[in-house]
Design a protein around this motif. Sequence first.
Motif, mmCIF file in Angstrom:
data_model
loop_
_atom_site.group_PDB
_atom_site.id
_atom_site.type_symbol
_atom_site.label_atom_id
_atom_site.label_comp_id
_atom_site.label_asym_id
_atom_site.label_seq_id
_atom_site.Cartn_x
_atom_site.Cartn_y
_atom_site.Cartn_z
ATOM 1 N N ASN A 73 -13.255 4.937 -3.952
ATOM 2 C CA ASN A 73 -13.310 6.355 -3.577
ATOM 3 C C ASN A 73 -14.279 7.162 -4.440
ATOM 4 O O ASN A 73 -14.369 8.385 -4.316
ATOM 5 C CB ASN A 73 -11.908 6.980 -3.637
ATOM 6 C CG ASN A 73 -11.252 6.771 -5.003
ATOM 7 O OD1 ASN A 73 -11.908 6.304 -5.948
ATOM 8 N ND2 ASN A 73 -9.979 7.097 -5.106
ATOM 9 N N ALA A 116 -3.666 0.731 -9.116
ATOM 10 C CA ALA A 116 -3.624 0.102 -7.784
ATOM 11 C C ALA A 116 -4.972 -0.527 -7.443
ATOM 12 O O ALA A 116 -5.045 -1.630 -6.883
ATOM 13 C CB ALA A 116 -3.230 1.131 -6.725
ATOM 14 N N GLU A 117 -6.056 0.155 -7.779
ATOM 15 C CA GLU A 117 -7.400 -0.381 -7.526
ATOM 16 C C GLU A 117 -7.649 -1.627 -8.369
ATOM 17 O O GLU A 117 -8.202 -2.622 -7.893
ATOM 18 C CB GLU A 117 -8.454 0.689 -7.827
ATOM 19 C CG GLU A 117 -8.475 1.823 -6.814
ATOM 20 C CD GLU A 117 -9.381 2.976 -7.239
ATOM 21 O OE1 GLU A 117 -9.804 3.748 -6.353
ATOM 22 O OE2 GLU A 117 -9.657 3.108 -8.451
ATOM 23 N N CYS A 150 -7.564 0.467 3.480
ATOM 24 C CA CYS A 150 -6.100 0.562 3.565
ATOM 25 C C CYS A 150 -5.640 1.625 4.554
ATOM 26 O O CYS A 150 -4.720 1.402 5.338
ATOM 27 C CB CYS A 150 -5.508 0.841 2.185
ATOM 28 S SG CYS A 150 -5.551 -0.564 1.053
ATOM 29 N N GLN A 151 -6.278 2.781 4.506
ATOM 30 C CA GLN A 151 -5.863 3.867 5.394
ATOM 31 C C GLN A 151 -6.071 3.495 6.860
ATOM 32 O O GLN A 151 -5.201 3.715 7.701
ATOM 33 C CB GLN A 151 -6.616 5.152 5.049
ATOM 34 C CG GLN A 151 -6.032 6.379 5.751
ATOM 35 C CD GLN A 151 -6.652 7.675 5.278
ATOM 36 O OE1 GLN A 151 -7.732 7.676 4.691
ATOM 37 N NE2 GLN A 151 -5.993 8.794 5.547
ATOM 38 N N CYS A 192 -8.328 -4.317 1.308
ATOM 39 C CA CYS A 192 -7.074 -3.627 1.025
ATOM 40 C C CYS A 192 -6.172 -4.646 0.351
ATOM 41 O O CYS A 192 -5.760 -5.624 0.982
ATOM 42 C CB CYS A 192 -6.422 -3.101 2.305
ATOM 43 S SG CYS A 192 -4.866 -2.217 1.996
ATOM 44 N N SER A 218 -8.018 3.250 -10.858
ATOM 45 C CA SER A 218 -6.564 3.388 -10.945
ATOM 46 C C SER A 218 -5.910 2.021 -11.091
ATOM 47 O O SER A 218 -6.553 0.984 -10.892
ATOM 48 C CB SER A 218 -6.031 4.088 -9.690
ATOM 49 O OG SER A 218 -6.200 3.237 -8.558
ATOM 50 N N GLY A 273 2.275 2.151 -3.215
ATOM 51 C CA GLY A 273 1.308 2.545 -4.236
ATOM 52 C C GLY A 273 0.930 1.425 -5.186
ATOM 53 O O GLY A 273 0.302 1.673 -6.221
ATOM 54 N N TYR A 282 0.837 -1.211 0.000
ATOM 55 C CA TYR A 282 0.000 0.000 0.000
ATOM 56 C C TYR A 282 0.869 1.257 0.000
ATOM 57 O O TYR A 282 0.626 2.204 -0.769
ATOM 58 C CB TYR A 282 -0.925 -0.020 1.218
ATOM 59 C CG TYR A 282 -1.654 1.279 1.465
ATOM 60 C CD1 TYR A 282 -2.569 1.778 0.534
ATOM 61 C CD2 TYR A 282 -1.433 2.011 2.633
ATOM 62 C CE1 TYR A 282 -3.241 2.973 0.758
ATOM 63 C CE2 TYR A 282 -2.094 3.205 2.875
ATOM 64 C CZ TYR A 282 -2.999 3.681 1.933
ATOM 65 O OH TYR A 282 -3.662 4.867 2.157
ATOM 66 N N SER A 342 -5.679 -4.598 -7.034
ATOM 67 C CA SER A 342 -6.272 -5.110 -5.789
ATOM 68 C C SER A 342 -7.482 -5.996 -6.067
ATOM 69 O O SER A 342 -7.599 -7.104 -5.540
ATOM 70 C CB SER A 342 -6.681 -3.948 -4.882
ATOM 71 O OG SER A 342 -5.556 -3.189 -4.502
ATOM 72 N N SER A 386 -10.635 0.154 0.244
ATOM 73 C CA SER A 386 -11.478 0.974 1.117
ATOM 74 C C SER A 386 -11.017 1.004 2.571
ATOM 75 O O SER A 386 -11.400 1.900 3.320
ATOM 76 C CB SER A 386 -12.922 0.468 1.057
ATOM 77 O OG SER A 386 -12.983 -0.908 1.395
ATOM 78 N N SER A 440 -4.485 -0.753 -3.370
ATOM 79 C CA SER A 440 -5.351 0.246 -2.747
ATOM 80 C C SER A 440 -6.580 -0.476 -2.199
ATOM 81 O O SER A 440 -6.700 -1.689 -2.320
ATOM 82 C CB SER A 440 -5.732 1.304 -3.777
ATOM 83 O OG SER A 440 -6.424 2.361 -3.169
#
Length: 425
Positions: free
Chosen positions: A178, A186-187, A74-75, A219, A184, A67, A64, A190, A72, A70
């Motif tokens: 998002n 990364a998305e 991950c943060q 994630c 993206s 980059g 993550y 994943s 929902s 990614s």
Amino acid sequence: MFYLLCPPASSATAQSRLSGLRVKYVFLVWLGVFVGSWMAYMHYSSYVELCRGHVCQVVICDQYRKGIISGSMCQDLCSLHRVQWGACLSSHPGQQVYSGLWQGKEVTIKCGIEDSLHSKAGEGVTPRRELVLFDKPNRGTSIKEFREMTLSFLKANLGDLPSLPTLVGQVLLMADFNKDSRVSLAEAKSVWALLQRNEFLLLLSLQDKEHASKLLGFCGDLYVTEGVPHGSWPGAVLPPLLQPLLPPALHRALQRWLAPAWPWRAKIAIGLLEFVEELFHGAYGTFYMCETTLANVGYTAHYDFRMADLQQVVPEAAVRRFLQGRHCERSADCTYGRDCRAPCDQLMRQCKGDLVQPNLAKVCELLRDYLLPGAPADLQEELGRQLRTCTTLSGLASQVEAHHSLVLSHLKTLLWKKISNTKYS
């Protein structure tokens, strides 16, 4: 004159017996300590091998931060540390399962660890997981190409169904977590990695069904579902290493002593039968239950059925692909998973396409041990008769449609009549 005084023979014999008993007791104590130490060591070794959630989190968060992936959650997982990991529930090193808390809810955390990755990685070395798992799609892949790539994958795994474009749309919608109206790289990496996980593919296909756990976030290829359902198999509370050691007689006794009251079991059984209906000719094809055990029968706090583990629920297309042209000497050679078995054509030495037992027959076999003990006296005979009829169903295509539906409907009606208009309904 001196006399040599000797103890009576009976006294000497008693002392000899006492010494023998002491030796036996010492040996038994030593044996108990040895066996206990060995079991503790094996359990610890098994736990260390099975429970590697910390490795999972380190690897996922590393990807993550680079980059590469990614998602929902991950943060919350990697930056804000708002995901709490609870008890380890893993039964296989390659599939990490933990209870946990996220956003104030009890959840189940699931993450795959490839054996080749953690076995060869040294201490302090982060496995280069992106090379084997997060390798697709490649940089420069357009959204149209990714859509076609996803559609081809779903066709290969679920069959060529007219509903698949709708499922592809749901995959892309989920990837764009998002909501910026673009996917993206990364998305895309994943969600592609998630699709390689059999259970995730099943969750996606059954997300509109009430008896499969709801997907809450992801994630990379780590994902979170609703909290762990209660288990219907008392042996599930044992360490995974000791579960196979539970004798069948003790298993049945524990089941009778610790299982919910019979009306609650009837409600759970109705949910299980409804789940069988959902697997048969759903929007995204037919699915087979290839490990039908009480360990997979879960339920909520309100005794609504939830499938505890979807790992061994397999699309029909995957089973047929496995059986097609497969060489066999006996029916055991035509077995997918634990109990999805097809007959062996002794003349052609190849597996046939139809399974010996359909989902319903295997579930009814399970329900005989689950429902008959403690069933109301006025229901015992009829319930036993219907369950026996159900277990004799075959998987032949000529039988599947009307006959199976009729048997399932009669069984559900019988159980529902007994618990309807009561607090158990």
